[in-house]
Scaffold this motif. Sequence first.
Motif, PDB file in Angstrom:
ATOM      1  N   ARG A  20     -14.989  15.865   1.105  1.00  0.00           N
ATOM      2  CA  ARG A  20     -15.124  16.849   0.031  1.00  0.00           C
ATOM      3  C   ARG A  20     -14.539  16.325  -1.276  1.00  0.00           C
ATOM      4  O   ARG A  20     -15.033  16.621  -2.355  1.00  0.00           O
ATOM      5  N   ALA A  21     -13.482  15.519  -1.168  1.00  0.00           N
ATOM      6  CA  ALA A  21     -12.847  14.983  -2.373  1.00  0.00           C
ATOM      7  C   ALA A  21     -13.717  13.942  -3.058  1.00  0.00           C
ATOM      8  O   ALA A  21     -13.593  13.706  -4.254  1.00  0.00           O
ATOM      9  N   GLY A  22     -14.579  13.290  -2.289  1.00  0.00           N
ATOM     10  CA  GLY A  22     -15.508  12.335  -2.888  1.00  0.00           C
ATOM     11  C   GLY A  22     -14.844  11.106  -3.471  1.00  0.00           C
ATOM     12  O   GLY A  22     -15.233  10.640  -4.535  1.00  0.00           O
ATOM     13  N   THR A  23     -13.838  10.549  -2.777  1.00  0.00           N
ATOM     14  CA  THR A  23     -13.178   9.352  -3.257  1.00  0.00           C
ATOM     15  C   THR A  23     -13.124   8.307  -2.153  1.00  0.00           C
ATOM     16  O   THR A  23     -12.884   8.633  -0.981  1.00  0.00           O
ATOM     17  N   ALA A  24     -13.332   7.055  -2.518  1.00  0.00           N
ATOM     18  CA  ALA A  24     -13.312   5.980  -1.533  1.00  0.00           C
ATOM     19  C   ALA A  24     -11.905   5.664  -1.058  1.00  0.00           C
ATOM     20  O   ALA A  24     -11.730   4.989  -0.030  1.00  0.00           O
ATOM     21  N   ASP A  25     -10.888   6.124  -1.790  1.00  0.00           N
ATOM     22  CA  ASP A  25      -9.500   5.841  -1.428  1.00  0.00           C
ATOM     23  C   ASP A  25      -8.921   6.862  -0.465  1.00  0.00           C
ATOM     24  O   ASP A  25      -7.769   6.732  -0.053  1.00  0.00           O
ATOM     25  N   GLY A  26      -9.697   7.880  -0.101  1.00  0.00           N
ATOM     26  CA  GLY A  26      -9.166   8.971   0.708  1.00  0.00           C
ATOM     27  C   GLY A  26      -9.264   8.702   2.190  1.00  0.00           C
ATOM     28  O   GLY A  26     -10.165   8.001   2.669  1.00  0.00           O
ATOM     29  N   VAL A  27      -8.322   9.264   2.950  1.00  0.00           N
ATOM     30  CA  VAL A  27      -8.325   9.202   4.401  1.00  0.00           C
ATOM     31  C   VAL A  27      -7.899  10.566   4.914  1.00  0.00           C
ATOM     32  O   VAL A  27      -7.082  11.246   4.286  1.00  0.00           O
ATOM     33  N   ARG A  28      -8.469  10.992   6.020  1.00  0.00           N
ATOM     34  CA  ARG A  28      -8.094  12.297   6.567  1.00  0.00           C
ATOM     35  C   ARG A  28      -6.647  12.253   7.034  1.00  0.00           C
ATOM     36  O   ARG A  28      -6.228  11.336   7.745  1.00  0.00           O
ATOM     37  N   PHE A  29      -5.886  13.270   6.620  1.00  0.00           N
ATOM     38  CA  PHE A  29      -4.477  13.339   6.998  1.00  0.00           C
ATOM     39  C   PHE A  29      -4.064  14.784   7.166  1.00  0.00           C
ATOM     40  O   PHE A  29      -4.372  15.631   6.326  1.00  0.00           O
ATOM     41  N   ASP A  30      -3.354  15.034   8.261  1.00  0.00           N
ATOM     42  CA  ASP A  30      -2.866  16.381   8.555  1.00  0.00           C
ATOM     43  C   ASP A  30      -1.532  16.236   9.270  1.00  0.00           C
ATOM     44  O   ASP A  30      -1.441  15.590  10.316  1.00  0.00           O
ATOM     45  N   PHE A  31      -0.456  16.821   8.717  1.00  0.00           N
ATOM     46  CA  PHE A  31       0.856  16.731   9.334  1.00  0.00           C
ATOM     47  C   PHE A  31       0.865  17.271  10.761  1.00  0.00           C
ATOM     48  O   PHE A  31       1.698  16.855  11.576  1.00  0.00           O
ATOM     49  N   MET A  49       0.846  -1.192   0.000  1.00  0.00           N
ATOM     50  CA  MET A  49       0.000   0.000   0.000  1.00  0.00           C
ATOM     51  C   MET A  49       0.885   1.247   0.000  1.00  0.00           C
ATOM     52  O   MET A  49       1.848   1.332   0.755  1.00  0.00           O
ATOM     53  N   ILE A  50       0.550   2.190  -0.867  1.00  0.00           N
ATOM     54  CA  ILE A  50       1.293   3.449  -0.961  1.00  0.00           C
ATOM     55  C   ILE A  50       0.392   4.587  -0.502  1.00  0.00           C
ATOM     56  O   ILE A  50      -0.725   4.750  -1.013  1.00  0.00           O
ATOM     57  N   LEU A  51       0.857   5.357   0.472  1.00  0.00           N
ATOM     58  CA  LEU A  51       0.160   6.564   0.906  1.00  0.00           C
ATOM     59  C   LEU A  51       0.690   7.741   0.107  1.00  0.00           C
ATOM     60  O   LEU A  51       1.895   7.983   0.070  1.00  0.00           O
ATOM     61  N   VAL A  52      -0.209   8.481  -0.542  1.00  0.00           N
ATOM     62  CA  VAL A  52       0.151   9.692  -1.279  1.00  0.00           C
ATOM     63  C   VAL A  52      -0.332  10.883  -0.471  1.00  0.00           C
ATOM     64  O   VAL A  52      -1.549  11.089  -0.331  1.00  0.00           O
ATOM     65  N   THR A  53       0.579  11.652   0.105  1.00  0.00           N
ATOM     66  CA  THR A  53       0.180  12.871   0.795  1.00  0.00           C
ATOM     67  C   THR A  53       0.029  13.990  -0.232  1.00  0.00           C
ATOM     68  O   THR A  53       0.564  13.914  -1.329  1.00  0.00           O
ATOM     69  N   GLY A  54      -0.712  15.030   0.146  1.00  0.00           N
ATOM     70  CA  GLY A  54      -0.963  16.115  -0.806  1.00  0.00           C
ATOM     71  C   GLY A  54      -1.694  15.634  -2.036  1.00  0.00           C
ATOM     72  O   GLY A  54      -1.477  16.150  -3.148  1.00  0.00           O
ATOM     73  N   ALA A  55      -2.596  14.670  -1.859  1.00  0.00           N
ATOM     74  CA  ALA A  55      -3.192  13.989  -3.007  1.00  0.00           C
ATOM     75  C   ALA A  55      -4.194  14.833  -3.774  1.00  0.00           C
ATOM     76  O   ALA A  55      -4.606  14.450  -4.877  1.00  0.00           O
ATOM     77  N   SER A  56      -4.596  15.983  -3.223  1.00  0.00           N
ATOM     78  CA  SER A  56      -5.525  16.846  -3.954  1.00  0.00           C
ATOM     79  C   SER A  56      -4.806  17.915  -4.759  1.00  0.00           C
ATOM     80  O   SER A  56      -5.435  18.687  -5.483  1.00  0.00           O
ATOM     81  N   GLY A  57      -3.484  17.983  -4.649  1.00  0.00           N
ATOM     82  CA  GLY A  57      -2.723  19.016  -5.335  1.00  0.00           C
ATOM     83  C   GLY A  57      -2.254  18.595  -6.713  1.00  0.00           C
ATOM     84  O   GLY A  57      -2.503  17.472  -7.171  1.00  0.00           O
ATOM     85  N   THR A  58      -1.558  19.499  -7.365  1.00  0.00           N
ATOM     86  CA  THR A  58      -1.148  19.286  -8.750  1.00  0.00           C
ATOM     87  C   THR A  58      -0.324  18.021  -8.912  1.00  0.00           C
ATOM     88  O   THR A  58      -0.614  17.175  -9.751  1.00  0.00           O
ATOM     89  N   SER A  68      -3.165  12.412  15.440  1.00  0.00           N
ATOM     90  CA  SER A  68      -4.249  11.422  15.506  1.00  0.00           C
ATOM     91  C   SER A  68      -4.620  10.894  14.124  1.00  0.00           C
ATOM     92  O   SER A  68      -5.271   9.844  14.020  1.00  0.00           O
ATOM     93  N   THR A  69      -4.214  11.600  13.067  1.00  0.00           N
ATOM     94  CA  THR A  69      -4.528  11.134  11.704  1.00  0.00           C
ATOM     95  C   THR A  69      -3.460  10.181  11.173  1.00  0.00           C
ATOM     96  O   THR A  69      -3.675   9.548  10.137  1.00  0.00           O
ATOM     97  N   PHE A  70      -2.332  10.055  11.863  1.00  0.00           N
ATOM     98  CA  PHE A  70      -1.227   9.264  11.322  1.00  0.00           C
ATOM     99  C   PHE A  70      -1.552   7.770  11.284  1.00  0.00           C
ATOM    100  O   PHE A  70      -1.271   7.089  10.293  1.00  0.00           O
ATOM    101  N   GLY A  71      -2.122   7.242  12.387  1.00  0.00           N
ATOM    102  CA  GLY A  71      -2.386   5.806  12.465  1.00  0.00           C
ATOM    103  C   GLY A  71      -3.282   5.305  11.343  1.00  0.00           C
ATOM    104  O   GLY A  71      -2.914   4.369  10.609  1.00  0.00           O
ATOM    105  N   PRO A  72      -4.485   5.885  11.187  1.00  0.00           N
ATOM    106  CA  PRO A  72      -5.357   5.423  10.089  1.00  0.00           C
ATOM    107  C   PRO A  72      -4.723   5.602   8.714  1.00  0.00           C
ATOM    108  O   PRO A  72      -4.903   4.757   7.834  1.00  0.00           O
TER     109      PRO A  72
END
Length: 289
Positions: free
Chosen positions: A34-45, A1-10, A49-53
């Motif tokens: 808001r992004a409306g994608t099933a692959d998304g997860v809340r993430f904030d540097f 599994m690959i996590l892509v941060t900044g996934a809503s940006g260019t 608390s968002t790191f684990g999920p």
Amino acid sequence: MILVTGASGTVGREVAARLSGHAPVRLGLRDPARAGTADGVRFDFLDPSTFGPALRGVNQVFLLRPPQLARARHDFGPFIAAMERVGVRRVVFLSVRGAGGNPLLPHHGIERLLERSALAWTHLRPNDFMQNFATVHRADIRDRGEIWAPAGHGRTSFVDVRDVADAAVRVLTEAGHERRAYTLTGPDALSLDEVAAALSVALERRIAYRNPGIPAFLRHIRTAGRPLAFGLVMTGVYTAARLGLAAKVAPDLEQLIGRPATPFPVFAQDYAALWQRGPTVARGASAKG
């Protein structure tokens, strides 16, 4: 599994799209609903608390610095430590041109943190994006037929974000790129007069390069409703070009993606609809996030 941060940006959006079919992808987003994608997860540097999920089951991370975060250890240290704890194997960091030798850049500090960690790291150091002309300069080109930037006659080897994304996917899906840094540039170093000429051909109307002094440029930025801080960042970018610090053409990108880097006239043709007056959609275009 690959996590892509900044996934809503260019860049993040392009990387995520190109990873489809190569590996399972999780999109790190400030607001996945808001992004409306099933692959998304809340993430904030800034929210551990968002790191684990976000990191559950992840063995690779595409790491992208949000522009508002500049304190490497404070803003990114906790997430790097979290990646180490859960056993992330590899991190591909989207850095910037020259970050390895410039401690004034926030990316420099993040590179050093990764290099001191237990993670297998790769730094991608792209030059200025061609897509800036479709975002930062879009309104001036579309409405006024002008490029405003205090770059003088300096040259920049602008790089297409789509090529950068292809390079990121190659590094994420192949072995042999660990503990390496790649400088990613376009195939040519262009002045903004030459950029304007290429846009003129693509749009079939004259686009002119206005070469203002820095005070006039900052007034232009403020008149356009953008914050002064943004204008100062752009002034730094174009001062580097004016001083000849952005002109290097490196072979790394072509070697990574196995084809020539996209030349600016091709980019201009692909994105031409973005600079047309009226509601249009450009081929291959992606808005800056």
